[in-house]
Design an enzyme around this catalytic site. Structure first.
Site, PDB file in Angstrom:
ATOM      1  N   HIS A 170       1.244 -38.484 -45.309  1.00 13.70           N
ATOM      2  CA  HIS A 170       0.798 -37.186 -45.821  1.00 13.70           C
ATOM      3  C   HIS A 170       0.859 -36.055 -44.797  1.00 13.70           C
ATOM      4  O   HIS A 170      -0.073 -35.241 -44.683  1.00 13.70           O
ATOM      5  CB  HIS A 170      -0.623 -37.301 -46.378  1.00 13.70           C
ATOM      6  CG  HIS A 170      -0.742 -38.192 -47.593  1.00 13.70           C
ATOM      7  ND1 HIS A 170       0.283 -38.403 -48.471  1.00 13.70           N
ATOM      8  CD2 HIS A 170      -1.790 -38.945 -48.070  1.00 13.70           C
ATOM      9  CE1 HIS A 170      -0.118 -39.225 -49.436  1.00 13.70           C
ATOM     10  NE2 HIS A 170      -1.366 -39.572 -49.207  1.00 13.70           N
ATOM     11  N   GLU A 185       1.089 -38.796 -58.364  1.00 15.72           N
ATOM     12  CA  GLU A 185       1.644 -37.834 -57.420  1.00 15.72           C
ATOM     13  C   GLU A 185       3.149 -37.724 -57.640  1.00 15.72           C
ATOM     14  O   GLU A 185       3.893 -38.650 -57.321  1.00 15.72           O
ATOM     15  CB  GLU A 185       1.360 -38.307 -55.992  1.00 15.72           C
ATOM     16  CG  GLU A 185      -0.102 -38.610 -55.724  1.00 15.72           C
ATOM     17  CD  GLU A 185      -0.296 -39.587 -54.566  1.00 15.72           C
ATOM     18  OE1 GLU A 185       0.372 -39.462 -53.535  1.00 15.72           O
ATOM     19  OE2 GLU A 185      -1.116 -40.511 -54.710  1.00 15.72           O
ATOM     20  N   HIS A 243      -2.419 -34.008 -54.766  1.00 12.33           N
ATOM     21  CA  HIS A 243      -3.092 -35.302 -54.661  1.00 12.33           C
ATOM     22  C   HIS A 243      -4.417 -35.316 -55.438  1.00 12.33           C
ATOM     23  O   HIS A 243      -5.426 -35.818 -54.941  1.00 12.33           O
ATOM     24  CB  HIS A 243      -3.307 -35.630 -53.180  1.00 12.33           C
ATOM     25  CG  HIS A 243      -3.339 -37.090 -52.871  1.00 12.33           C
ATOM     26  ND1 HIS A 243      -4.316 -37.917 -53.356  1.00 12.33           N
ATOM     27  CD2 HIS A 243      -2.521 -37.874 -52.146  1.00 12.33           C
ATOM     28  CE1 HIS A 243      -4.098 -39.150 -52.920  1.00 12.33           C
ATOM     29  NE2 HIS A 243      -3.011 -39.152 -52.177  1.00 12.33           N
TER      30      HIS A 243
END
Ligand code: GLA
Length: 393
Positions: free
Chosen positions: A144, A358, A218
């Site tokens: 991420h 996602e 997210h």
């Protein structure tokens, strides 16, 4: 949280909004008051990050559906919509202030995830013959966007009234080399709350050097309302014939096998929990579902319905539209099993009490030549659109 629905005709809403925007322009902005009295877009303080004040924007449509978004991390803090009886509830997990996203080490609740959402193996990739090293913040891999990804940045915010509904345009310039990624990345993410209760997210980015990127949102959903318990009874459909199996560190193995006959076949709506406990190597590697599904083979910019989730109890139905080749399903396997996490409005969150869908390109694409390319070059424009639409059934 239950709120009475607001009923306004569209012309009334537009008239009020235009009037209020005018007022907002004329008046002095203060910390304690919303900048506008518009029912469509309101702004209020949401705390201070690194000495800088961040704000919370509430978008409301004519059905009384609300999306609350902060310019800290571009986080969707709340998404409030009716159930089959018209009762409103907030269907995403989150915290009451920006500071809590930091102090409680938010597990990426609702944020914009970048520059590269999901994992890059061992935090290394090679582009045009040059090797780049990124943080291995999810040992042994990069996750991420690294130690301080897009989820932890303060974005410039511009609330806007558009023909599609109230919107918030967020912009962030990521300098060359930030978190180890090459190129200055100019990024905008626009959230629009549409008349049909869709939260539309339009991403755009350009670079001044070849780079890789993978942006997503997210949000952690619980269609019964955040803090209302398990999501294992929610019925999920994913429009994917194939998926990307992973190793024990969650890096794709590279093959794209069929979902047929596996617990990953969600082509017909199936309860998330129906097969999650099966003796299956992939479920073991992901500690449950934490996998990318193959929607298509390339980033062709075509928006399609990629998933639906139905909560039989509340009747809420989530539709997910996306133009991305992949869709990561994550079901809160890392939410706490023992001591629950304290969230918004005094609610508590535990293991598997939320799911994420996602929309993205495949994990570890910078190292997997056969996956859709995550490379962006100068002169090109990256675009991505995802819509999370709430209905009842
Ligand atoms: C993604 C990953 C998960 C986990 C969550 C955040 O969905 O795939 O493994 O890291 O983010 O906790």
């Amino acid at each position: 949280m239950k709120r009475p629905p607001i009923f306004l005709t569209l012309p009334a809403l537009i008239a009020l909004t235009l009037g209020a925007c005018q007022d907002a322009n004329d008046s002095q902005k203060t910390d304690s008051e919303p900048v506008s009295d518009s029912p469509a877009i309101q702004e209020e303080p949401f705390g201070t990050i690194d000495g800088q004040e961040v704000r919370l924007y509430t978008l409301t449509n004519a059905n009384g559906v609300q999306a609350k978004i902060t310019n800290y991390g571009g986080i969707v803090v709340s998404f409030i919509a009716p159930d089959k009886n018209g009762e409103m509830a907030d269907v995403v997990l989150g915290f009451d202030s920006a500071d809590e996203y930091v102090s409680k080490e938010s597990p990426y609740f609702g944020c914009i995830t970048g520059r590269y959402a999901n994992r890059i193996a061992k935090g290394k990739f090679t582009l045009d013959g040059q090797e780049y090293t990124l943080a291995t913040n999810n040992d042994p891999n990069h996750l991420h966007g690294g130690d301080k990804g897009f989820d932890k940045r303060i974005w410039k915010a511009e609330p806007m009234e558009t023909t599609d509904g109230p919107a918030l345009k967020l912009s962030y310039t990521s300098p060359d080399g930030e978190e180890g990624y090459p190129g200055t990345l100019e990024t905008t993410v626009t959230y629009t709350l549409t008349a049909d209760n869709g939260l539309r997210i339009d991403y755009q980015a350009t670079t001044d050097k070849p780079t890789v990127l993978n942006l997503t949102n997210h949000s952690y959903f619980n269609l019964g309302g955040h803090g209302s318990g398990t999501i294992l009874d929610h019925e999920l459909m994913i429009a994917a014939d194939r998926y990307t199996p992973i190793d024990e560190t969650s890096i794709p193995l590279g093959d794209l096998p069929s979902v047929e006959g596996t617990p990953f076949d969600f082509r017909k709506p199936t309860a998330i929990g129906a097969r999650i406990g099966e003796d299956n190597e992939q479920l073991k590697n992901g500690l449950g579902y934490d996998h990318n599904f193959v929607i298509k083979d390339s980033r062709d910019g075509k928006l399609q319905l990629v998933a639906t989730v139905h909560d039989p109890e509340s009747g809420r139905l989530l539709e997910v539209e996306s133009d991305e080749p992949g869709l990561q399903l994550y079901v809160g396997n890392f939410l706490p099993k023992d001591e629950p996490m304290k969230g918004k409005d005094g609610k508590e969150y535990s293991y598997r009490e939320a799911f994420c869908l996602e929309a993205q390109t495949f994990p570890d694409s910078p190292n997997q030549a056969d996956f859709p390319s995550p490379v962006l070059r100068p002169g090109e424009t990256y675009t991505q659109t995802t819509i999370y639409r709430l209905k009842v059934k």
